[in-house]
Design an enzyme around this catalytic site. Structure first.
Site, PDB file in Angstrom:
ATOM      1  N   GLY A 190       0.825  -1.202   0.000  1.00  0.00           N
ATOM      2  CA  GLY A 190       0.000   0.000   0.000  1.00  0.00           C
ATOM      3  C   GLY A 190       0.855   1.246   0.000  1.00  0.00           C
ATOM      4  O   GLY A 190       2.043   1.204   0.335  1.00  0.00           O
ATOM      5  N   GLY A 243       0.452   5.878   0.269  1.00  0.00           N
ATOM      6  CA  GLY A 243      -0.393   7.058   0.417  1.00  0.00           C
ATOM      7  C   GLY A 243       0.450   8.309   0.356  1.00  0.00           C
ATOM      8  O   GLY A 243       1.631   8.270  -0.037  1.00  0.00           O
ATOM      9  N   GLY A 254       3.540   7.992   2.949  1.00  0.00           N
ATOM     10  CA  GLY A 254       4.534   6.933   2.919  1.00  0.00           C
ATOM     11  C   GLY A 254       4.060   5.688   2.193  1.00  0.00           C
ATOM     12  O   GLY A 254       2.923   5.599   1.727  1.00  0.00           O
ATOM     13  N   VAL A 282       3.801   1.383   2.374  1.00  0.00           N
ATOM     14  CA  VAL A 282       3.651   0.309   3.351  1.00  0.00           C
ATOM     15  C   VAL A 282       4.149  -0.998   2.738  1.00  0.00           C
ATOM     16  O   VAL A 282       3.788  -1.350   1.607  1.00  0.00           O
ATOM     17  CB  VAL A 282       2.183   0.153   3.797  1.00  0.00           C
ATOM     18  CG1 VAL A 282       2.066  -0.911   4.889  1.00  0.00           C
ATOM     19  CG2 VAL A 282       1.633   1.487   4.303  1.00  0.00           C
ATOM     20  N   LYS A 331       5.306   0.747   7.670  1.00  0.00           N
ATOM     21  CA  LYS A 331       5.114   1.983   6.906  1.00  0.00           C
ATOM     22  C   LYS A 331       6.389   2.809   6.939  1.00  0.00           C
ATOM     23  O   LYS A 331       6.900   3.154   7.999  1.00  0.00           O
ATOM     24  CB  LYS A 331       3.955   2.794   7.488  1.00  0.00           C
ATOM     25  CG  LYS A 331       3.687   4.075   6.724  1.00  0.00           C
ATOM     26  CD  LYS A 331       2.493   4.823   7.297  1.00  0.00           C
ATOM     27  CE  LYS A 331       2.211   6.086   6.526  1.00  0.00           C
ATOM     28  NZ  LYS A 331       1.053   6.832   7.070  1.00  0.00           N
ATOM     29  N   ASP A 385      -8.820  12.287   7.716  1.00  0.00           N
ATOM     30  CA  ASP A 385      -8.664  11.672   6.394  1.00  0.00           C
ATOM     31  C   ASP A 385      -9.398  10.338   6.348  1.00  0.00           C
ATOM     32  O   ASP A 385      -8.826   9.315   5.967  1.00  0.00           O
ATOM     33  CB  ASP A 385      -7.180  11.489   6.076  1.00  0.00           C
ATOM     34  CG  ASP A 385      -6.944  11.229   4.589  1.00  0.00           C
ATOM     35  OD1 ASP A 385      -5.909  10.614   4.265  1.00  0.00           O
ATOM     36  OD2 ASP A 385      -7.795  11.621   3.759  1.00  0.00           O
TER      37      ASP A 385
END
Length: 800
Positions: free
Chosen positions: A523, A525, A528, A530, A544, A637
């Site tokens: 993942g 974002g 950062g 992951v 992360k 968020d």
């Protein structure tokens, strides 16, 4: 080091009298042949720096202990006691004394004139004897320059900075909030392998529960068989132990007063004394056990410890059992049935429950029926744990001869409890969650000391001379005392504060190895990337790695660390540790097998029931952030990418890199220097520069729910704009248009995503859509709170 003073003790003006005493009296401690009286408030010792006071402290009705406490007090609560001489044998409130005999023995005498506690020290020169309270909080008995005895060698439940915990010392909890006597929990170095451990020694069972007994010491970073057993807390919040345990408080650095304490609930915590503009308080900065129900003995035998955002930790007797002592959960519950009759017994099923220890047999590769048969054939078997080993691909069961250390906390074990068939038939799974039973921390009987003997008054013999001086001090000080007292009110003692989640500090090389040089990305974002990793104890983790290593990246890292360090809820991601090494900033989370909600929505894998449970779980997690944790937290968020799903599709809110903490005294308003969040999920307040409150998360939650129901993304091509920018996602208007333009029979079918077919309940679906639209109202004042959302989801009949 300067000696302490004997001063007049007042709760809120101690420093004022300390200063006056310095002017009027010579510098001295308690000398050989002198004493302190329980009846004289003047008889206290204060350290030279004014931080600590020693004297008689009331612990019950007419019951007193000689103690050391922090001079400065929290706004809500009495003195913070750090040491007691006679916690298990309090003296009477009449005629009791602390006496420094000329032979060198320091002793407490009760009203009957017998000794209840002493140091058993001897001196050859009474003229050089002196008892002093040092700036560190250490009470020391000197003969000249030689120390004969010190309180640091005999700790009670608190470790102060600079005080060593050794192979010969231990911390022991108090019995309850109202009883300072020795309790059931202790911190000590194990004589067998030199590991620093937390141990429960209760009325019916005993066990070690920290470090986690499911792991070998080396798997949790501990070293066995170390010759020199020693641990200490530094004044800047760092802790080091000879067995390899090392950690830093969340507020590490030079600053507030700190202490480490083993609380009445069995958890070990580090506190810092924080002074706000309107209040002073002790705040948790580290704790040993992040999940409070995993402290052994907390609910006693035959009971289950549960945790929820509304009720906190609770103890519940198992079905078929009743509470033994209604004032003390440590005695647990006793069976309401007798005997053993295999032909007339069955099992009740407790999901996501575990009873640690007391296994009599382990059966790998067993079916459920085989486990049941084995337990029914054995009268000593009270039940069994049934689980699946994903690594070996087999089912197994642990047979239990006792039901201790039970807790229910959202993991994958199932417990089967053996009961008479009549009780099995009357059992309902929801009973576990519906019982309204008080939890641990109930006050046990407080200490009471009675005194019936006729007394001879000896208190007035030498008061005449001192009366004028003290009267003069009182006249000068009364105005100052009144002024200070009017600013602060004192209430009942606080036992312990809500805890911050514990962390382990990883090295960068450890995480690089665990993630195979950050090779498997799962993942990413704005803050950062992951990666998946396997830690040294074989736990699968999400690691992360923050993108930015500049000042902004450091700020984001500190925000996330300080936030998640205060959170503990089944619908929030659990954090296992972090790394802050050079330019590297990483955070280690639990790994979520089913990824994000966003990914699952794209694949259309989620049925109606699962989506509804995700809606409820996410609401509970956000409600905890807003109203239940140590400080209020705005996530800022909320979106499907930040809602992760475990192996059972239970939701956990994640990624607090954009979060904001703010004090409750600020009444829910906060200032932000930059706009935060993701386009499409952001509330109108961000665009119109309105005050930011918890309602921004409520708005985002409403958008997420509409996206789950409709399958339409608020950030797709259908996003509309007006002259002021993106004030509201087109998704919200789209849903409202369908409701307003169609009859009650057709609008549900028109907005519900086709992947859910017609499996949903129409009434429940209508309720969920209405809740989502209320959350997504443009006017923040008409949006519900997240706590109200949880209530509406759980009790829809009250809102129709």
């Amino acid at each position: 080091m300067a000696a302490p003073f004997l001063v007049r003790h007042h709760k809120n003006s101690i420093f004022f009298f300390f200063f006056l005493s310095y002017l009027l009296f010579s510098v001295h401690g308690l000398k050989g042949g002198s004493s302190l009286s329980v009846e004289n408030d003047d008889d206290v010792l204060v350290s030279a720096n004014g931080l600590f006071t020693a004297g008689f402290h009331q612990v019950g009705e007419n019951a007193y202990c000689f103690a050391v406490w922090f001079t400065d007090q929290p706004t809500t609560g009495g003195p913070t006691v750090v040491w007691m001489a006679n916690r298990d044998a309090p003296v009477n409130g009449k005629y009791s004394k602390l006496i420094l005999f000329e032979d060198g023995n320091l002793a407490l005498t009760d009203a009957e004139q017998y000794i209840t506690w002493s140091t058993h020290t001897k001196s050859t020169s009474s003229n050089s004897l002196q008892l002093q309270l040092h700036d560190t909080g250490n009470l020391i008995l000197f003969e000249g320059q030689q120390s004969l005895w010190q309180s640091f060698d005999y700790p009670t439940d608190t470790l102060l900075p600079g005080q060593a915990l050794t192979m010969n010392t231990q911390l022991v909890s108090s019995r309850s909030c109202t009883n300072y006597a020795s309790g059931f929990y202790k911190l000590f170095f194990d004589d067998y392998d030199s590991i620093l451990r937390l141990h429960y020694e209760g009325p019916v069972s005993s066990s070690v529960f920290w470090p986690d007994p499911r792991f070998l010491p080396r798997e949790v970073g501990r070293y066995q068989y170390v010759y020199n057993r020693r641990a200490s807390l530094s004044s800047d919040g760092g802790f080091k132990s000879s067995d390899g345990l090392e950690f830093f408080s969340a507020d590490y650095g030079i600053g507030p007063q700190r202490m480490m304490k083993i609380d009445i609930d069995g958890n070990l915590r580090v506190y810092s004394f924080i002074e706000h503009q309107t209040r002073k308080e002790w705040q948790v900065q580290w704790q040993a056990v992040s999940r409070s129900c995993r402290v052994h003995g907390i609910c006693g035998p035959n009971s289950l410890c549960t945790y929820s955002q509304d009720a906190g930790r609770r103890c519940i007797c198992l079905h078929g059992y009743k509470m033994v002592n209604f004032e003390d959960w440590s005695y647990g519950c006793a069976p309401e049935f007798e005997g053993c009759s295999p032909d007339n017994e069955g099992f009740i099923k407790l999901t996501q429950a575990e009873f640690y220890g007391y296994d009599i047999r382990y059966h790998p590769n067993y079916t459920l029926d085989s486990c049941k048969k084995d337990c029914l054939d054995d009268c000593t078997c009270k039940g069994f744990q049934f689980s699946y080993d994903c690594h070996k691909g087999i089912y197994y069961c642990y047979m239990k001869n006792s039901l201790y250390n039970g807790y229910q906390m959202g993991f994958y074990n199932t417990m089967y409890i053996k009961l008479p068939k009549m009780l099995v038939l009357s059992f309902h799974q929801k009973t576990i969650n519906d019982q309204n039973v008080s939890c641990v921390g109930q006050a046990v009987t407080p200490m009471i000391r009675s005194y019936e003997k006729k007394h001879h008054n000896k208190l007035l013999n030498s008061m005449a001379v001192l009366g004028c001086v003290i009267g003069f001090i009182e006249i000068i000080g009364i105005v100052f005392f009144w002024y200070k007292s009017s600013k602060h009110s004192i209430t009942i003692d606080q036992c312990y504060f809500p805890a911050a989640t514990a962390f382990r500090k990883f090295t960068y090389s450890e995480l690089k190895k665990a993630s195979r040089n950050f090779s498997e990305e799962i993942g990413h974002g704005g803050t950062g990337v992951v990666y998946k990793g396997i830690l040294s104890d074989n736990r699968v983790a999400a690691i992360k790695k923050l993108k930015n290593t500049n000042h902004q990246g450091e700020d984001e890292f500190q925000t996330e660390i300080n936030t998640i360090g205060r959170l503990n809820h089944m619908n929030l991601i659990e954090t296992w540790g972090y790394c802050a090494e050079g330019k590297h900033r990483l955070i280690v989370y639990e790994y979520m097998e089913n990824g994000s909600l966003a990914g699952n929505l794209r694949l259309g894998k989620l049925n109606w029931e699962t989506r509804f449970e995700i809606a409820k779980g996410t609401a509970k997690g956000l409600a905890y952030l807003h109203e239940e944790c140590l400080e209020w937290v705005l996530h800022c968020d909320v979106k499907p990418h930040n809602i992760l799903l475990d192996s059972n599709y239970n939701p956990k809110v994640a990624d607090f890199g954009l979060s904001k903490l703010f004090d409750r005294d600020r009444k829910g308003k906060s200032n932000f220097s930059t706009v935060r969040g993701t386009r499409g999920y952001m509330a109108p307040e961000w665009v119109f520069n309105l005050p930011i409150t918890s309602k921004v998360d409520v708005f985002s939650y409403g958008v997420v729910i509409l996206e789950m129901i409709t399958g339409r993304s608020p950030t797709g091509k259908e996003q509309k704009s007006d002259e002021n920018g993106d004030t509201e996602p087109a998704l919200i208007d789209w849903v409202r248009d369908r409701i307003n333009g169609n009859g009650m029979e057709s609008w549900i079918q028109e907005i519900v995503n086709t992947s859910m077919s017609e499996e949903y309940d129409q009434i429940t679906m209508e309720n969920l859509v209405n809740i989502a639209l209320q959350c997504a109202e443009e006017d923040r004042k008409v949006r519900p709170t997240m706590k109200q959302v949880v209530n509406m989801l759980q009790h829809p009949e009250n809102y129709r």
